[in-house]
Design an enzyme around this catalytic site. Structure first.
Site, short mmCIF file in Angstrom:
data_model
loop_
_atom_site.label_atom_id
_atom_site.label_comp_id
_atom_site.label_asym_id
_atom_site.label_seq_id
_atom_site.Cartn_x
_atom_site.Cartn_y
_atom_site.Cartn_z
N SER A 24 27.14 43.77 38.04
CA SER A 24 28.40 44.45 38.36
C SER A 24 28.22 45.85 38.92
O SER A 24 29.17 46.44 39.45
CB SER A 24 29.30 44.50 37.12
OG SER A 24 29.68 43.20 36.74
N CYS A 32 36.14 43.21 36.43
CA CYS A 32 36.71 41.87 36.61
C CYS A 32 35.97 41.11 37.70
O CYS A 32 35.99 41.50 38.88
CB CYS A 32 38.20 41.98 36.95
SG CYS A 32 38.96 40.38 37.28
N HIS A 69 42.07 38.83 33.08
CA HIS A 69 42.52 40.22 33.01
C HIS A 69 43.96 40.39 33.48
O HIS A 69 44.51 41.49 33.43
CB HIS A 69 41.62 41.11 33.87
CG HIS A 69 40.21 41.24 33.35
ND1 HIS A 69 39.17 40.46 33.79
CD2 HIS A 69 39.69 42.07 32.40
CE1 HIS A 69 38.06 40.81 33.17
NE2 HIS A 69 38.34 41.77 32.31
#
Length: 633
Positions: free
Chosen positions: A318, A374, A361
């Site tokens: 991420s 996310c 989310h």
């Protein structure tokens, strides 16, 4: 006696007298010729046989951190050597010498032959760094082989043991391969840098050997000194490293494998670079035993000799989402406020791609998506772009190239494109749209070095400055011991749109304040004292069915944990990247390491700095270390 024989006897005596005086006269003539005609020539020959030239090895320059703390020093050492002109040529002598020293006869023979062929160079070292037992043994062996000698030479000492092994590297003797490649540069027996900065900074650190002319007797024993030219010590230099911050990185990593990089945002100087597991360069100053070869080079699956900071290629997870965000915003495929719904998974091209939060989310904008990391949001961004668009953005901001750090063997980061796949996978060269989805969250074919990742986050912190990471800070003035700063390597200015930058900066700050890193109480505590920004990352190593299946996986199959960012938020001073191999989540394994680095640099360094590095190595023959920062001999 018969009187008739007396004349004959007189003639014989006269002949003998004439012959005797003739020989005497001949000897006088020969002596006169030697004394009057060939005196200079013969005197020179005699002097050449009695006067020997001995090289004086030059100590290498010291290496200090940015605060003047010694990282690499010199000590005196005693070596058992053979001078070049004394090298034995008889096979039986070489075999006997090898047996006495417990050396391989064939290897010693090859070494002697190479020294003969070199024509010049330092003495052949047979035994290094002799201790008291070694000296006693050497003296006994010298009684049998009088051509051996014990000489004093400078020896490297690396303080701090494993503190900065990969950065500093180590030195060793020039080998035959180097001599073949650069016969006009190196001399056989010369000590040069083999790894790390010792290698890349070799020309800066090496000195100039001296020499002395000595008179020896028939046994080769020195009886007089005919003069000498002293060796010139190499210049001492400063590195950009901060030894205290380096120690924090070492302690924070503990027994975990991975890497830590911290960059100075003013000039790109490397403040800390730690690769775990590390190694102690002192161990490589002697010839390696088979046990050490197995431990460090051959059979160690942890690969302690690999500098993971510049040679480790990791899926960034991420932490790569910031590059995807920049690409999407610059291409105009989305605005920061565009909502994207996350329901825990989304189907692309007939395949379900999961989010880390199974329940989803909900609807998020970009700041919220960065803070909560996310996956579905960034799957969607990637699906709206072409892989070559992502590559072009990565190329623009320096993620497709080496950083140019002054260390050897840096690897290039790997950002996929259609051209890359055609070369890398010729059996299946087509790029599939589903592969772009994985790239959107830093998985698939993406691979970055920790240093490359740190430089990218330095670019985010400086709003677009592509710094050149470097270790060389400057030389030490021999008179004042002060720093003579080196020129700062040039950087490339690739300014980020202020609107884009503000969105990214807010998202990175929220990661620590309310997002994925904020769940860790230690992070929250540090962030209250020093607000910092960063992005967690969890890079998948092996596939798994669900969390229960993942929990049963062996450690080597667990995810890599990452955290990259900068600090403090308002006026950034440092950028960093942390990778902890097979440790799970970035928020629990990598972010706490980064928080300790931030705390030391922004608080503890100013009030309670760590003491300078010290080594465990003891040299009984070294003089006492002076207190003033003078170059030790």
């Amino acid at each position: 006696m018969d009187p008739r024989q007396r004349p004959l006897l007189r003639r014989r005596l006269e002949v003998l007298r004439v012959m005797t005086w003739s020989l005497v006269g001949l000897l006088v003539l020969i002596y006169a010729r030697l004394q009057l005609v060939r005196h200079g020539e013969l005197s020179e020959q005699a002097l050449q046989q009695a006067v020997k030239v001995r090289p004086i090895p030059a100590p290498r320059g010291l290496v200090l951190d940015r605060n003047g703390n010694r990282l690499v020093d010199n000590r005196r050492a005693l070596h058992l050597v053979i001078q070049r002109e004394d090298l034995p040529t008889k096979p039986e002598v070489v075999a006997s010498l090898a047996a006495a020293l417990e050396l391989d006869p064939a290897a010693l023979t090859r070494k002697i032959q190479s020294y003969w062929q070199a024509g010049k160079g330092r003495p052949l070292v047979l035994k290094e760094n002799l201790d008291e037992v070694g000296i006693a043994l050497a003296e006994r062996i010298r009684a049998r082989f009088p051509f051996l000698s014990v000489e004093v030479a400078p020896r490297r000492v690396y303080l701090g043991d494993e503190l900065a092994g990969h950065v500093l590297g180590y030195v060793g003797e020039v080998d035959e391969q180097m001599m073949k490649e650069k016969h006009d540069v190196f001399r056989l027996g010369e000590t040069i840098g083999k790894e790390g900065f010792e290698a890349s900074g070799n020309d800066k650190l090496k000195g100039v050997d001296g020499q002395k002319r000595i008179l020896v007797d028939q046994l080769g024993t020195e009886v007089a000194n005919f003069g000498q030219a002293d060796a010139q010590t190499g210049r001492s230099l400063f590195l950009t490293l901060d030894a205290g911050l380096q120690k924090v990185a070492e302690d924070a990593m503990g027994q975990e494998a991975g890497a830590v990089v911290v960059l100075d945002l003013r000039d790109g100087g490397v403040l800390a670079m730690y690769s775990s597991p590390s190694y102690d360069p002192n161990l490589f100053l002697n010839r390696l035993s088979q046990d050490m070869v197995d431990r460090y080079l051959a059979n160690n699956v942890t690969r302690p000799m690999v500098n993971r900071a510049i040679q480790g290629i990791y899926a960034p997870g991420s932490t790569f989402k910031l590059l995807i965000a920049i690409a999407a915003l610059e291409k105009g495929v989305i605005t920061p406020q565009t909502p994207i719904f996350c329901g825990g998974r989304k189907n692309f091209y007939g395949r379900d791609f999961r989010c880390d939060k199974p329940t989803g989310h909900g609807s998020l904008n970009m700041v919220q998506a960065i803070a909560q990391s996310c996956d579905v949001y960034f799957y969607e961004l990637a699906s709206r772009m072409d892989i070559d668009d992502i590559y072009a953005t990565a190329e623009k901001y320096g993620l497709t190239e080496r950083t140019g750090i002054d260390l050897p063997q840096e690897k290039r980061t790997r950002i996929p494109s259609r051209e890359w796949k055609r070369k890398a996978v010729p059996r299946d060269p087509k790029w599939y749209a589903g592969e772009t989805i994985s790239v959107g969250i830093g998985q698939g074919a993406v691979g970055v070095t920790p240093l490359g990742l740190a430089r990218f986050y330095a670019l985010l912190a400086t709003r677009g400055k592509m710094l050149t990471p470097h270790l060389f800070y400057g030389f030490r003035d021999d008179q004042t011991n002060a720093l003579e700063p080196a020129a700062v390597p040039a950087f490339k200015d690739t300014p980020l749109d202020p609107k884009i930058w503000s969105v990214l900066a807010e998202g990175l700050h929220e990661v620590v304040q309310s997002g994925t890193a904020a769940a860790n109480p230690f992070i929250r505590e540090i962030a209250k004292e020093i607000p910092f920004a960063g992005k967690t990352g969890t890079a998948q190593v092996a596939t798994f069915v669900d969390k229960a299946h993942y929990a049963r996986q062996a450690k080597k199959l667990k995810d890599h944990a990452l955290f990259a960012g900068y600090a403090p938020v308002d006026h950034p001073q440092i950028a960093f990247a942390v990778v902890v191999e097979n440790a799970g989540f970035g928020s629990t394994a990598a972010a706490p390491v980064a928080a300790k680095l931030v705390k030391y640099w922004c608080v503890d360094r100013l009030t309670n700095p760590l003491p300078p590095p010290r080594g465990r190595m003891v040299d009984p023959f070294a003089p006492q270390q002076p207190q003033e920062p003078e170059a030790s001999e």
